[in-house]
Write an enzyme that holds these catalytic residues in place. Structure first.
Site: not given
Ligand code: PXP
Length: 260
Positions: A6, A9, A42, A44, A48, A69, A100, A150, A213
């Site tokens: 992901n 960031h 994602h 959003r 952001r 996402e 999330t 997921e 997550h």
């Molecule tokens: N899976 C989903 C559905 C999420 O919303 C997120 C966070 O954006 C992640 C995985 C990844 O989580 P993390 O950034 O804590 O690794």
């Protein structure tokens, strides 16, 4: 175990200055070359981190599948249909949240979710639902016609940090003060058992299973050993490590931990 990275960031860092650097598209190329099997972004509602233009550039050029996402919000679903990513993961979204926080309410929001799924499927987009690891949520996801679930690993990750992290871990360590080590061990074992159970159950219903997550270089190994999970989606810990090691090393180190 496949690794989905992901890269939201990277967008967070760019938005700190509202300029065009660092570019999430560049992160995509490095992740793909360093062992990522899939890329997650994602889009959003408040934009952001990832913008529509990022999503477009990433989806149209990615050499690996893109998992987009999104919230079950009609205007966003319309954009996702036009973008046609490989997969859409429907997630709950609150404006004020830092990330999330929980799984989708697949029972309470059944009709909204069903409408969104029907629309997305018309555009041949694979569907994943981000849910808490419960049997009820899995059954509802299967009835809704999702190909993937997921499983939210946040509770496991928070408890793991309370139990093992040497670093102060925001509010979690304060909560932990009220728990004995034994109690914490039991809670962690239960949280892990819940994920194992949910993954096995989802697989037995024919669903593909992802999880994510809060997963990081410390807590990922027990999750990797659950062989009914086929993909992990990891963001924050990889991008955080990349600040010190570079993104290629951060991704390939995580990929190495994902080997069963
Ligand atoms: N899976 C989903 C559905 C999420 O919303 C997120 C966070 O954006 C992640 C995985 C990844 O989580 P993390 O950034 O804590 O690794």
């Amino acid at each position: 175990m496949n690794l989905g990275v992901n890269i939201d960031h990277i967008g967070v860092l760019r938005e700190a200055r509202k300029i065009n650097d660092p570019d999430p598209l560049m992160a995509l190329a490095i992740c793909a070359q360093s062992g990522a099997d899939q890329i997650t972004i994602h889009l959003r509602e408040d934009r952001r981190h990832i913008h529509d233009d990022d999503a477009y550039r990433i989806i149209t050029t990615s050499p690996i599948p893109v998992n987009l996402e999104c919230a079950i919000e009609p205007s966003i679903i319309e954009i996702v249909c036009a973008l046609r990513p490989h997969r859409a993961t429907l997630v709950p979204e609150k404006r004020q949240e830092v990330t999330t926080e929980g799984g989708l309410d697949v029972i309470g929001h059944h009709n909204f979710i069903l409408d969104a799924i029907k629309q997305l499927k018309q555009h041949e987009i694979e569907i994943s639902l981000f849910i808490d690891p419960t049997r009820e949520a899995i059954e509802a996801s299967e009835r809704l016609g999702a190909e993937w679930v997921e499983l939210h690993t946040g509770t496991y990750a928070n408890l793991y940090a309370m139990r093992y992290s040497a670093l102060p871990h925001s509010h979690h360590s304060i909560e932990a003060l009220n728990l004995s080590r034994n109690e914490l061990d039991n809670l962690l074992e239960n949280a892990y058992g819940t994920i194992v159970d949910a993954a096995n159950y989802a697989r037995s219903l024919g669903l593909k299973v992802a999880a994510g997550h809060g997963l990081n270089y410390q807590n990922v190994t027990p999750i990797v050993s659950i062989d009914t999970i086929e993909e992990l989606n990891i963001g924050q810990s990889i991008v955080a490590r990349s600040v010190f090691t570079g993104l290629a090393t951060a991704v390939s180190d995580m990929k190495a931990l994902c080997q069963r």
